[in-house]
Design a protein around this motif. Sequence first.
Motif, mmCIF file in Angstrom:
data_model
loop_
_atom_site.group_PDB
_atom_site.id
_atom_site.type_symbol
_atom_site.label_atom_id
_atom_site.label_comp_id
_atom_site.label_asym_id
_atom_site.label_seq_id
_atom_site.Cartn_x
_atom_site.Cartn_y
_atom_site.Cartn_z
ATOM 1 N N ARG A 136 -0.830 6.238 -3.858
ATOM 2 C CA ARG A 136 -0.591 7.720 -3.356
ATOM 3 C C ARG A 136 -2.096 8.205 -2.506
ATOM 4 N N TYR A 137 -1.817 8.372 -1.198
ATOM 5 C CA TYR A 137 -3.095 8.870 -0.647
ATOM 6 C C TYR A 137 -2.502 9.739 0.702
ATOM 7 N N LYS A 193 8.860 -2.587 1.584
ATOM 8 C CA LYS A 193 8.594 -1.354 0.817
ATOM 9 C C LYS A 193 9.692 -1.120 0.064
ATOM 10 N N ARG A 244 0.028 8.978 3.888
ATOM 11 C CA ARG A 244 1.170 7.914 3.948
ATOM 12 C C ARG A 244 2.720 8.324 4.381
ATOM 13 N N ASN A 245 3.077 9.488 4.237
ATOM 14 C CA ASN A 245 4.383 9.879 4.810
ATOM 15 C C ASN A 245 4.213 10.005 6.396
ATOM 16 N N SER A 248 0.760 -1.298 -0.039
ATOM 17 C CA SER A 248 -0.022 -0.152 0.159
ATOM 18 C C SER A 248 0.922 1.217 0.053
ATOM 19 N N LEU A 249 1.935 1.224 0.852
ATOM 20 C CA LEU A 249 2.756 2.511 1.036
ATOM 21 C C LEU A 249 3.587 2.650 -0.197
ATOM 22 N N SER A 250 3.972 1.545 -0.908
ATOM 23 C CA SER A 250 4.730 1.697 -1.964
ATOM 24 C C SER A 250 4.042 2.036 -3.573
#
Length: 285
Positions: A108-109, A167, A112-113, A103-105
């Motif tokens: 984009r939402y 990731k 996330r960071n 999901s994190l890789s």
Amino acid sequence: MRRSRDIGESIIRPHLSIPGRILLLLLALFGLLPIYWLTATAFTKKEDVFALDRPFFPVDPTIENFVGFFQNDLLLKNLLNSVIVSTGTAVLAVLVGGLMAYSLSKFRYRGRNAIMFMFLIGQLIPGALLLISLYLMLSSAGLLYTYTALIISFTTFTLPLAVFLLKGIIDALPDDILEAAKVDGLSRTGTMFRIVFPLVVPGLITAGMFAFMRGWSDLLFALTLAGPDKQTLPAGLTQAFIREGTADWPALMAASLITSLPLVIIFILLQRYFVSGLAAGAVKG
């Protein structure tokens, strides 16, 4: 991915000069000295452990300390608890860590960071502080003194490492592969389990090994959250062989040696995946 594999191979078979090899050998022998002393003590009789004339190599070895371990029903139960808890932790960390890393890789939402930052900050908090919060939450949920409590607790510590490792590997996968899977009609779930996860098997194995070792070697959380029936081997060894002001060192060393063997066997069998997974997680592109 090829670059990652090359790095993994270079770690397994480094190119060293003769002086470098000699230095590496000396460092390895120095590092192995505690393991040798543990093994030698395990084969020594209790009355000979602190003898002034004790030889460096056991001249009259005994296996009674190992036999005693397998005749102790409580320790065997602790061993079974360790297998259940460590395996559960590895499976949960790999599954949840793999999903989060994907999901994190690849998506984009918003936030996330922030999730990645919280994972990083969480690693800086001492375990003793987290233990209090975990104890209260598990007690409120009625999970205290269960396998679930230990598995959830160990997973909270191993999940950030699994996510960061996986990731880094998934980042290196070309988006064209995922687009081709989408064109072929695969759903996001199908793409994840049929395309992405098979391509990152070394990373999944590495994350699973870290999680398994975390669950296998923990003492603090096992003593606090497990209760008398679900305690794992480290807690069981502490209570069985260590008393105030004294300890049965040969029996403890023998039990520690037996406890370490599963990790050694797993590492030997999976070391190629382990090194490749670490290298792949460290290299992007």
